[in-house]
Design a protein around this motif. Structure first.
Motif, PDB file in Angstrom:
ATOM      1  N   ALA A 178      15.627 -22.207 116.458  1.00  0.00           N
ATOM      2  CA  ALA A 178      15.277 -22.281 115.033  1.00  0.00           C
ATOM      3  C   ALA A 178      15.426 -20.892 114.432  1.00  0.00           C
ATOM      4  O   ALA A 178      14.853 -19.924 114.939  1.00  0.00           O
ATOM      5  CB  ALA A 178      13.855 -22.798 114.849  1.00  0.00           C
ATOM      6  N   ILE A 238      14.938 -30.655 111.003  1.00  0.00           N
ATOM      7  CA  ILE A 238      14.290 -30.786 112.305  1.00  0.00           C
ATOM      8  C   ILE A 238      14.672 -32.114 112.953  1.00  0.00           C
ATOM      9  O   ILE A 238      14.979 -32.180 114.153  1.00  0.00           O
ATOM     10  CB  ILE A 238      12.760 -30.667 112.155  1.00  0.00           C
ATOM     11  N   VAL A 288       9.200 -37.084 112.156  1.00  0.00           N
ATOM     12  CA  VAL A 288       8.800 -35.996 111.254  1.00  0.00           C
ATOM     13  C   VAL A 288       8.186 -36.537 109.962  1.00  0.00           C
ATOM     14  O   VAL A 288       8.041 -35.801 108.988  1.00  0.00           O
ATOM     15  CB  VAL A 288      10.001 -35.070 110.940  1.00  0.00           C
ATOM     16  N   PHE A 311       6.441 -28.111 115.112  1.00  0.00           N
ATOM     17  CA  PHE A 311       7.243 -27.571 116.206  1.00  0.00           C
ATOM     18  C   PHE A 311       6.437 -27.568 117.504  1.00  0.00           C
ATOM     19  O   PHE A 311       6.952 -27.926 118.568  1.00  0.00           O
ATOM     20  CB  PHE A 311       7.706 -26.149 115.875  1.00  0.00           C
ATOM     21  N   VAL A 336      17.860 -25.523 114.292  1.00  0.00           N
ATOM     22  CA  VAL A 336      17.317 -25.743 112.950  1.00  0.00           C
ATOM     23  C   VAL A 336      17.568 -24.466 112.161  1.00  0.00           C
ATOM     24  O   VAL A 336      17.199 -23.375 112.608  1.00  0.00           O
ATOM     25  CB  VAL A 336      15.809 -26.052 112.993  1.00  0.00           C
ATOM     26  N   GLN A 374      13.543 -29.414 105.115  1.00  0.00           N
ATOM     27  CA  GLN A 374      13.412 -28.758 106.411  1.00  0.00           C
ATOM     28  C   GLN A 374      13.069 -29.768 107.488  1.00  0.00           C
ATOM     29  O   GLN A 374      13.548 -29.666 108.625  1.00  0.00           O
ATOM     30  CB  GLN A 374      12.341 -27.665 106.336  1.00  0.00           C
ATOM     31  N   ARG A 375      12.269 -30.776 107.151  1.00  0.00           N
ATOM     32  CA  ARG A 375      11.954 -31.821 108.128  1.00  0.00           C
ATOM     33  C   ARG A 375      13.198 -32.636 108.485  1.00  0.00           C
ATOM     34  O   ARG A 375      13.350 -33.067 109.633  1.00  0.00           O
ATOM     35  CB  ARG A 375      10.856 -32.732 107.576  1.00  0.00           C
ATOM     36  N   PRO A 414      12.995 -20.876 110.200  1.00  0.00           N
ATOM     37  CA  PRO A 414      12.896 -22.180 109.524  1.00  0.00           C
ATOM     38  C   PRO A 414      11.819 -22.246 108.454  1.00  0.00           C
ATOM     39  O   PRO A 414      11.793 -23.205 107.686  1.00  0.00           O
ATOM     40  CB  PRO A 414      12.563 -23.131 110.682  1.00  0.00           C
TER      41      PRO A 414
END
Length: 283
Positions: A198, A185, A162, A217, A115, A181-182, A201
């Protein structure tokens, strides 16, 4: 395929129960080693960045990598995911062995995912299509055919994981920073990795959202038996999220221990204050 993505989409989207879930590792020292660095030194463009690293990453653990800007945190992640080979020393992975051949590197990359800080998404594509790109190495790059249904279901289930199933067809350009950002992920999660990396992130989101994403996370590590190595510059968040903190300074590991030991003195060793200038002496 194992995990949630093997289930029909209707079951994947059903409320999760606690039954059958893996639990967090009680003590990192008691779990098997997933990845081992033995006297690893790393170079970029002929310049030595990190020197003589000895590091074991244990299964099911959450390790935060911290240190000053430019010290080599992202460079270390590039080595951990097999993209940047060590200049010297060895990198070994459980079930694969030393990463010395193209076949071993490919096997490791297929069991890893990353990520990124700036999401690394394609803004004009939908959230779903961006998540599907996480599976791009598992179909022919020149295939003119649509994505197989099984892969699309995997990607939809990852978005549901997510909380973004309702945004699956929205272009990424219309999503907020936290939603992007999700998506990043979900794109990592769809690979069903053993090792999740990551790279800062939470750098582009506000503190409240960073806390919520950190909780995500932590939940993903628990629910999917992941091993997480995360680069962070928010030290307080690193203390709350990680079971172990590894601090880099002067090209080496300067701290390696639990958050309870990462006190002000340890922090000062990683982030020393600039010394005051010497007084000027006049004749």
């Amino acid at each position: 395929m194992n995990g949630i993505y093997q289930l029909p989409l209707e079951r994947a989207l059903a409320p999760a129960s606690d039954a059958g879930r893996s639990t967090p590792t009680a003590a990192a020292g008691g779990s098997p080693v997933l990845l081992r660095l033995d006297r690893v030194s790393i170079e970029r463009s002929g310049k030595r960045i990190l020197e003589g690293l000895d590091l074991d990453i244990r299964r099911g653990s959450i390790t935060a990598i911290v240190g000053p800007s430019g010290i080599g945190k992202s460079t270390l992640l590039a080595t951990l995911n097999g993209l940047l080979p060590p200049a010297s020393g060895t990198l070994s992975v459980d079930g694969i062995g030393r990463l010395q051949t193209p076949a071993s590197l490919l096997a490791h990359r297929r069991s890893s995912a990353t990520v990124f800080q700036e999401h690394a998404l394609i803004a004009r594509l939908s959230a779903l299509d961006n998540v599907l790109l996480g599976l791009a190495d598992r179909r022919h790059p020149l295939s003119p055919l649509p994505w197989p249904r099984a892969m699309r279901e995997q990607a939809l289930a990852a978005l549901a994981e997510v909380g973004l199933l309702g945004k699956a067809l929205d272009p990424v350009a219309r999503l907020s920073g936290g939603e992007r950002q999700r998506v990043g992920i979900a794109r990592a999660l769809v690979r069903e990795p053993r090792l999740l990396l990551a790279d800062e992130p939470f750098a582009s989101v506000d503190p409240a959202l960073a806390e919520r994403l950190a909780g995500e996370f932590r939940r993903l590590v628990r629910d999917h038996a992941l091993t997480l190595v995360i680069v962070l510059h928010q030290l307080d968040l690193a203390r709350r999220l990680a079971e172990r903190i590894v601090g880099l300074a002067d090209g080496r590991i300067a701290f390696d221990g639990p958050p309870s030991r990462f006190d002000a003195a340890a922090q000062a060793r990683l982030f020393p204050l600039h010394p005051a200038p010497e007084p000027t002496c006049h004749p």
